[in-house]
Design an enzyme around this catalytic site. Structure first.
Site, mmCIF file in Angstrom:
data_model
loop_
_atom_site.group_PDB
_atom_site.id
_atom_site.type_symbol
_atom_site.label_atom_id
_atom_site.label_comp_id
_atom_site.label_asym_id
_atom_site.label_seq_id
_atom_site.Cartn_x
_atom_site.Cartn_y
_atom_site.Cartn_z
ATOM 1 N N HIS A 1 45.270 42.356 32.690
ATOM 2 C CA HIS A 1 46.577 42.970 32.406
ATOM 3 C C HIS A 1 46.560 44.389 32.978
ATOM 4 O O HIS A 1 46.386 44.556 34.172
ATOM 5 C CB HIS A 1 46.811 42.888 30.886
ATOM 6 N N HIS B 1 50.711 36.677 39.502
ATOM 7 C CA HIS B 1 51.436 37.079 38.298
ATOM 8 C C HIS B 1 51.937 35.836 37.585
ATOM 9 O O HIS B 1 52.322 34.872 38.234
ATOM 10 C CB HIS B 1 52.627 37.987 38.676
ATOM 11 N N ASP C 1 49.920 46.347 40.302
ATOM 12 C CA ASP C 1 48.633 47.038 40.263
ATOM 13 C C ASP C 1 47.964 47.160 41.623
ATOM 14 O O ASP C 1 46.980 47.884 41.763
ATOM 15 C CB ASP C 1 47.680 46.286 39.320
HETATM 16 N N1 ACO Z 1 43.011 35.647 43.167
HETATM 17 C C1 ACO Z 1 42.635 34.405 43.490
HETATM 18 N N2 ACO Z 1 43.122 33.285 42.911
HETATM 19 C C2 ACO Z 1 44.035 33.466 41.959
HETATM 20 C C3 ACO Z 1 44.480 34.742 41.563
HETATM 21 C C4 ACO Z 1 43.936 35.852 42.211
HETATM 22 N N3 ACO Z 1 44.304 37.087 41.904
HETATM 23 N N4 ACO Z 1 45.377 34.612 40.577
HETATM 24 C C5 ACO Z 1 45.510 33.307 40.360
HETATM 25 N N5 ACO Z 1 44.682 32.611 41.189
HETATM 26 C C6 ACO Z 1 44.596 31.140 41.320
HETATM 27 C C7 ACO Z 1 43.836 30.552 40.136
HETATM 28 O O1 ACO Z 1 42.457 30.436 40.404
HETATM 29 C C8 ACO Z 1 44.526 29.199 40.020
HETATM 30 O O2 ACO Z 1 44.039 28.366 41.022
HETATM 31 P P1 ACO Z 1 43.889 26.767 40.765
HETATM 32 O O3 ACO Z 1 45.297 26.277 40.614
HETATM 33 O O4 ACO Z 1 43.180 26.260 41.958
HETATM 34 O O5 ACO Z 1 43.080 26.632 39.494
HETATM 35 C C9 ACO Z 1 45.987 29.502 40.353
HETATM 36 O O6 ACO Z 1 45.934 30.644 41.227
HETATM 37 C C10 ACO Z 1 46.853 29.833 39.138
HETATM 38 O O7 ACO Z 1 46.231 30.888 38.417
HETATM 39 P P2 ACO Z 1 46.315 31.080 36.863
HETATM 40 O O8 ACO Z 1 45.143 31.884 36.403
HETATM 41 O O9 ACO Z 1 46.539 29.746 36.198
HETATM 42 O O10 ACO Z 1 47.665 31.894 36.747
HETATM 43 P P3 ACO Z 1 48.148 32.721 35.487
HETATM 44 O O11 ACO Z 1 49.609 32.778 35.551
HETATM 45 O O12 ACO Z 1 47.508 32.215 34.253
HETATM 46 O O13 ACO Z 1 47.511 34.160 35.762
HETATM 47 C C11 ACO Z 1 47.188 36.395 36.404
HETATM 48 C C12 ACO Z 1 48.206 35.269 36.157
HETATM 49 C C13 ACO Z 1 46.305 36.602 35.149
HETATM 50 C C14 ACO Z 1 47.924 37.694 36.669
HETATM 51 C C15 ACO Z 1 46.305 36.007 37.614
HETATM 52 O O14 ACO Z 1 47.111 35.845 38.776
HETATM 53 C C16 ACO Z 1 45.176 36.993 37.869
HETATM 54 O O15 ACO Z 1 44.114 36.876 37.277
HETATM 55 N N6 ACO Z 1 45.408 38.007 38.781
HETATM 56 C C17 ACO Z 1 44.421 39.027 39.022
HETATM 57 C C18 ACO Z 1 44.488 40.085 37.928
HETATM 58 C C19 ACO Z 1 45.710 40.959 38.051
HETATM 59 O O16 ACO Z 1 46.048 41.451 39.115
HETATM 60 N N7 ACO Z 1 46.359 41.191 36.890
HETATM 61 C C20 ACO Z 1 47.523 42.055 36.814
HETATM 62 C C21 ACO Z 1 48.761 41.276 36.502
HETATM 63 S S1 ACO Z 1 50.160 42.309 36.515
HETATM 64 C C22 ACO Z 1 50.086 43.107 35.073
HETATM 65 O O17 ACO Z 1 49.553 42.698 34.074
HETATM 66 C C23 ACO Z 1 50.712 44.366 35.054
#
Ligand code: ACO
Length: 440
Positions: A268, A309, A365
């Site tokens: 987050h 996201h 971010d």
């Molecule tokens: N890098 C690589 N792969 C990713 C990323 C990433 N940043 N984010 C998601 N994925 C992939 C996952 O591995 C998953 O792949 P799969 O379908 O093969 O299993 C798919 O994309 C879906 O990802 P989820 O984790 O199910 O998506 P969710 O909606 O739960 O997560 C989140 C969203 C937590 C923001 C995620 O994209 C992430 O971890 N991003 C990196 C951290 C980040 O930048 N957080 C800030 C968010 S903005 C904020 O809070 C202000």
């Protein structure tokens, strides 16, 4: 004319049900009538992480994640970032309308005259180790404010609530800056009420021996814009924490401490900090392809921080604004050398099938940390900056929750998959059983 209802057939019983659809949702409680037997609990939905469940009706923020749209109270984020100030936007987010001149003056005055903190809070701050993470300090000191303002328990009195809003928005920059000064062993710099909200924050962070801190207008404006972009983001993890904890009737300082704790997590608000660490680890532009390969091959374990996201399946509109603003800041501060790596990461990721297929785009971010770093904020402070901007949104959502007659204490259901009822076994018997198993 079609009816706004959903027809459901329960194939276990062959019975049909019709449930109303309102605002694109059905009420989960309407499913409770769907039973196999009269003493059956009734059907529930299973939705870990609230992937498809609206927990409230809100009028604060609108997001269209597919099209990359973000509006506060109907106003597009691009217009607010260009024309508004953080305090004006905070007023809008909290009150639903942009202020008149008189309302604005009154609001700015009240926030400004609540920037001081009790000297006891300073002592509390002094008890932390020199290397304590400022987010940990912020969680504790914001929570501790509840002990200074017992009247904050009166959450159903709008006047009392307004006072806590002035205090929380006024004091959070002071607590944040004091946490930083503590970590570097510098004397605390007290608020200067002649300065703007952001100007004063820069003053409390960076003033050295000068009697009057001279604020750089470009950096001050950049901070205004960053705080505006962070002011609210509907039902994200920290806002849900604010609402969920606040729904127990606790004072807003305690609920805000919970929200800050939720924001601290690397998925987050802690992500901006992780972006910087990731860019440093990559080290140079030529290492970007290898890192992208590592992300793709890790099966989700290594993530491209600042990408993806839950709601945006398109370019985060806030990231677009920050990327544009970066050049103005770098003209004053000098270009952040990590920008090259970030641009290359974005370029490669946005052409790569893995990221395209999963609709992973830069989020707020991805670029904010580069600007914060160029402005000389230490990496640990990045999530703290996020918390300052987000305080207005947390409070707006908390107020809305309190006034919403549909809301009750948050209490999700579970699907129990554990052991069925069984009788207690005395420790001697358990040991005997274990010994028998070992021999066998
Ligand atoms: N890098 C690589 N792969 C990713 C990323 C990433 N940043 N984010 C998601 N994925 C992939 C996952 O591995 C998953 O792949 P799969 O379908 O093969 O299993 C798919 O994309 C879906 O990802 P989820 O984790 O199910 O998506 P969710 O909606 O739960 O997560 C989140 C969203 C937590 C923001 C995620 O994209 C992430 O971890 N991003 C990196 C951290 C980040 O930048 N957080 C800030 C968010 S903005 C904020 O809070 C202000």
């Amino acid at each position: 004319m079609s009816k706004d209802t959903l027809s459901i057939t329960d194939n276990r019983t062959g019975k049909n049900y019709e449930v109303p659809i309102e605002h694109g949702t059905i009420k989960a409680l309407d499913l409770r009538q769907i039973k196999v037997a009269a003493d059956d609990f009734g059907l529930m939905t299973y939705d870990p992480a609230f992937m498809n469940t609206a927990s409230c009706q809100s009028r604060v923020t609108f997001i269209d994640g597919e099209r990359g749209i973000l509006n506060y109270r109907g106003y597009p984020i691009e217009q607010l970032a260009e024309k508004s100030t953080y305090l004006e936007t905070a007023y809008l987010v909290l009150n639903g309308e942009l202020p008149t001149r008189a309302q604005h003056e009154d609001w700015v005055h009240n926030v400004t005259y609540h920037t001081m903190i009790h000297e006891n809070v300073k002592e509390l701050m002094g008890a932390f180790r020199y290397d304590a993470h400022p987010m940990g300090m912020l969680v504790s000191t914001v929570g501790a404010l509840s002990t200074f303002y017992p009247g904050a328990k009166d959450i159903h009195d709008p006047l009392a609530r307004r006072h806590q809003v002035y205090r929380l928005i006024g004091k959070i920059p002071t607590l944040a800056a004091f946490a930083y000064r503590h970590s570097v062993g510098m004397p605390y710099a007290y608020p200067d009420n002649d300065l703007s909200y952001c100007g004063n924050f820069l003053n409390m962070m960076f003033r050295m021996t000068e009697t009057k801190y001279k604020v750089n207008p470009v950096l001050e404006r950049a901070l205004e814009v960053l705080f505006i972009l962070h002011a609210d983001h509907e039902q994200n993890c920290s806002t849900s924490a604010m609402r969920g904890v606040g729904s127990s009737g606790v004072d807003p300082y305690s609920a805000a401490a919970a929200a800050i704790a939720a924001l601290y997590g690397p998925l987050h608000g802690g992500a901006n900090e992780q972006v910087l660490r990731m860019l440093r680890e990559i080290g140079s532009k030529d290492k970007v392809p290898a890192f992208i390969r590592e992300v793709k091959e890790s099966g989700g374990d290594v993530r491209l921080m600042g990408f993806g996201h839950r709601v945006y399946k398109n370019y985060d509109p806030r990231a677009k604004i920050i990327k544009k603003m970066a050049d103005e800041v770098f003209e004053v501060t000098g270009r952040n050398p990590l920008l090259e790596i970030a641009l290359e990461l974005e370029r490669i990721a946005l052409e790569d099938e893995y990221f395209l297929k999963r609709k992973l785009y830069p989020n707020v971010d991805f670029y904010s940390g580069l600007i914060y770093q160029a402005m000389k904020f230490p990496v640990d402070m990045f999530p703290v900056l996020f918390a300052i901007g987000r305080m207005s949104g947390w409070l707006a959502q908390w107020q809305e929750m309190i006034e919403d007659k549909d809301q009750k204490i948050a209490r999700p259901r579970q699907v129990y998959l554990g052991a069925p009822r069984r009788d207690y076994v005395a420790v001697e018997k358990r040991m005997a059983r274990e010994a028998a198993l070992t021999v066998a």
